[in-house]
Design a protein around this motif. Structure first.
Motif, mmCIF file in Angstrom:
data_model
loop_
_atom_site.group_PDB
_atom_site.id
_atom_site.type_symbol
_atom_site.label_atom_id
_atom_site.label_comp_id
_atom_site.label_asym_id
_atom_site.label_seq_id
_atom_site.Cartn_x
_atom_site.Cartn_y
_atom_site.Cartn_z
ATOM 1 N N GLY A 144 72.344 50.188 47.289
ATOM 2 C CA GLY A 144 73.415 51.018 46.770
ATOM 3 C C GLY A 144 73.092 52.274 46.001
ATOM 4 O O GLY A 144 73.964 52.794 45.305
ATOM 5 N N VAL A 145 71.868 52.842 46.110
ATOM 6 C CA VAL A 145 71.600 54.080 45.387
ATOM 7 C C VAL A 145 72.368 55.237 46.016
ATOM 8 O O VAL A 145 72.764 55.184 47.184
ATOM 9 C CB VAL A 145 70.091 54.407 45.336
ATOM 10 N N ASP A 146 72.567 56.297 45.254
ATOM 11 C CA ASP A 146 73.347 57.441 45.713
ATOM 12 C C ASP A 146 72.493 58.599 46.204
ATOM 13 O O ASP A 146 72.941 59.401 47.020
ATOM 14 C CB ASP A 146 74.258 57.934 44.585
ATOM 15 N N ALA A 147 71.274 58.714 45.681
ATOM 16 C CA ALA A 147 70.394 59.820 46.075
ATOM 17 C C ALA A 147 68.939 59.409 45.876
ATOM 18 O O ALA A 147 68.629 58.578 45.009
ATOM 19 C CB ALA A 147 70.695 61.078 45.268
ATOM 20 N N VAL A 148 68.064 60.006 46.681
ATOM 21 C CA VAL A 148 66.626 59.773 46.571
ATOM 22 C C VAL A 148 65.939 61.135 46.480
ATOM 23 O O VAL A 148 66.214 62.031 47.283
ATOM 24 C CB VAL A 148 66.074 58.999 47.779
#
Length: 248
Positions: A104-108
């Motif tokens: 569920g992360v939003d950005a890398v």
């Protein structure tokens, strides 16, 4: 079995009862690889948190027509999660992006740290970034996410410090930290960035630059994990403490 998910623009946003034409590469995959048949149910998502669930009402060799039966919106957490990932070696990079997407992360943010063995520059860097973004897309589909994390351009340490300057909460995984990540209360809201260093560790100069923009060193556990594993474990721990997220 869970309904398959395909990424497709939903512009203008459809309403219940509308028919959406799934075409392009995703449509060809649905029609010729998945061989979807009339009467099956699928999910379509725009990659930005919005989607529909509907019934296949027509197919041909390159497209599928879907009758919208339900509108869906991804439920957001009270904070936006960015993982800064020092460049790992080999296939571990794509694996890290895949699992970060699934949880569920939003950005890398790819980080060219001082002790990273892998180097991204020029055309090679763009190809590597494209591989990370493709891994995020496929993982979003596999995990039935309505949003796809953004893989940002690679950054040096100084560029990273500038990028993190506007983030509300910055946690830096570090083996010498005095505070355990498990003891850190989830932030009440805003933006959160988790910095994961390379196999060789974060240098003192890098740690100082990160501290200057609010970076707080935290200890993940008693053992030292690989860089491609540490971020996944840390984010999973934070999400568990915060209660996670889902889709409505």
């Amino acid at each position: 079995m869970t309904d398959p998910l395909f990424l497709h623009p939903l512009d203008p946003p459809p309403a219940v009862g509308d028919t959406v034409l799934l075409d392009g590469p995703e449509g060809r995959h649905a029609a010729t690889v998945r061989r979807l048949a009339v009467g099956e149910t699928v999910l379509l998502a725009d990659g930005a948190g919005h989607g529909v669930r509907g019934e296949v009402v027509g197919t041909d060799r390159s497209s599928v027509r879907v009758l919208v039966q339900e509108l869906r919106t991804e439920t957001s957490r009270p904070w936006h999660v960015t993982v800064v990932q020092a460049l790992p070696k080999g296939e571990r990079a794509e694996l890290a992006v895949e699992v970060l997407t699934e949880i569920g992360v939003d950005a890398v943010v790819p980080w060219q740290s001082a002790r990273s063995i892998v180097r991204w520059s020029g055309e090679r860097g763009e190809k590597s970034r494209a591989k990370w973004q493709a891994a995020a897309r496929e993982a979003a589909k596999q995990s039935r996410r309505l949003s796809v994390p953004v893989v940002e351009p690679v950054r040096s340490t100084r560029q990273l410090a500038e990028r993190l300057g506007g983030v509300d909460h910055v946690l830096v995984l570090h083996e010498s930290a005095d505070t355990s990540l498990a003891a850190v209360a989830p932030p009440p809201g805003g933006t959160l960035a988790l910095v994961v260093g390379p196999e060789g560790g974060i240098t003192d100069d890098e740690l100082a630059l990160l501290a200057a923009v609010g970076g707080r060193p935290v200890l993940l556990g008693d053992t030292v994990l690989r860089t491609s594993t540490a971020g996944v474990v840390a984010v999973a721990q934070l999400l568990a403490l915060a209660g996670g997220a889902g889709t409505a």
